[in-house]
Scaffold this active site. Sequence first.
Site: not given
Ligand code: CAA
Length: 385
Positions: A369, A161, A248-249, A373, A274
Amino acid sequence: MLSDLLPLTETQREIRDLARTFAREHVAPHAAQWDREGYFEPALVKQLGDAGFLGMLLPEEYDGLALDTVTYLIALEEIAAADASVAVMMSVHNSLPTQMLLRWGTEAQKDRWLRPMARGEILGAFALSEPDAGSDAASLRCQATRDGDGWVLTGTKSWVTSGSHAGVILVMARTDTAADRQGSRGIGAFVITPDLPGFHVGKKENKLGLRASPTVQLVFDEMRVPAGHLLGEPGQGLAYALQSLEHGRLGIGAQALGIARAALQAARDYADERRQFGRPIRDFEAIQFKLADMAMRVTASRALLHATAAAKDRGERVTQFAAMSKLMASETAMFVADEAVQIFGGYGYVKEYPVERYLRDAKVTEIYEGTSEIQRVVIARELYT
Ligand code: CAA
């Protein structure tokens, strides 16, 4: 009309009125044309900055307004009700790059970037997703290789974005090596500026909605990045990004709420004007039931969103509630915009009225973001922690 369930403080009322006036004067009159032409107005960034809307959560020492999250979301809803494209630019800027810099940046990094970002001289963006790494963010492949004191970045980021107009982009890239893959712990966050050699803006997406918000690919071709551009620890970038996405969410929740509220208002007014079968269509139960469900969902979404933001401001852990807030508000936006089109009938399906834009704009709030799902995955995961 629909009143606020939760009481607003005096500051919140002031900021809401300020945002409403700004939206009425600078945004709403252009929204339909910007959507039609897919036009991003660069001058609006400075106008938003001058009004304080690009440093809402930053401390005053960085030229921010130092507001709480609830007040920020109230302003965002007002902007979104006028134009969701402008709102996503404002949400990404305030929730992601500025927050990441504030939280994990060095004094030098904060000094260099936060003030111009708060003033609207520099727009911020966030680059996590890639063509093959969306919901599975940890599988990203953009590679950062050490080069003396600095780094060389190679790879492609997608769905960025404001990426074509940003002066600062927070980019997540692998800092581990192929032989040393550490999954989510081998990713760093970098502060990228478009003047770095090897930075290219790739294709601009041709989207269903949010057409006035440019969404682009960014291509890094052996881009040389000085050492001072790494944010925090080299292996913590994904954790920083996911933590910031919680903020962000909430912003996307407010954006969705703004769309839903605008659609409800339009449908309410139209049902009053209407006339069919000799009376206003609001006299019919079929229409009343729709408006009632729309109003209920808007109110419930706002209450959950603001309660979550207030908990965040109290320093509580809100991972689950932030996911619920975004999920509920985005599904509300789709429901309400869809019902609004239905109430407008044929007139809802043409561009004379804004409701077809609301429907097109609403859809992406269920996707970016974190898809609906992924929000459900986060909510369910939290049930077991
Ligand atoms: N608070 C603190 N730490 C967090 C956290 C949170 N809410 N969420 C994750 N973490 C940490 C975890 O503790 C972990 O750290 P450690 O390795 O030290 O334990 C690390 O971050 C990785 O997290 P996960 O192990 O939970 O990662 P995962 O691979 O299991 O993924 C997921 C989890 C929920 C599927 C995540 O990948 C996710 O949210 N995916 C969606 C991605 C997303 O939202 N993308 C949007 C991109 S931005 C966009 O849309 C464009 C724009 O410009 C608007």
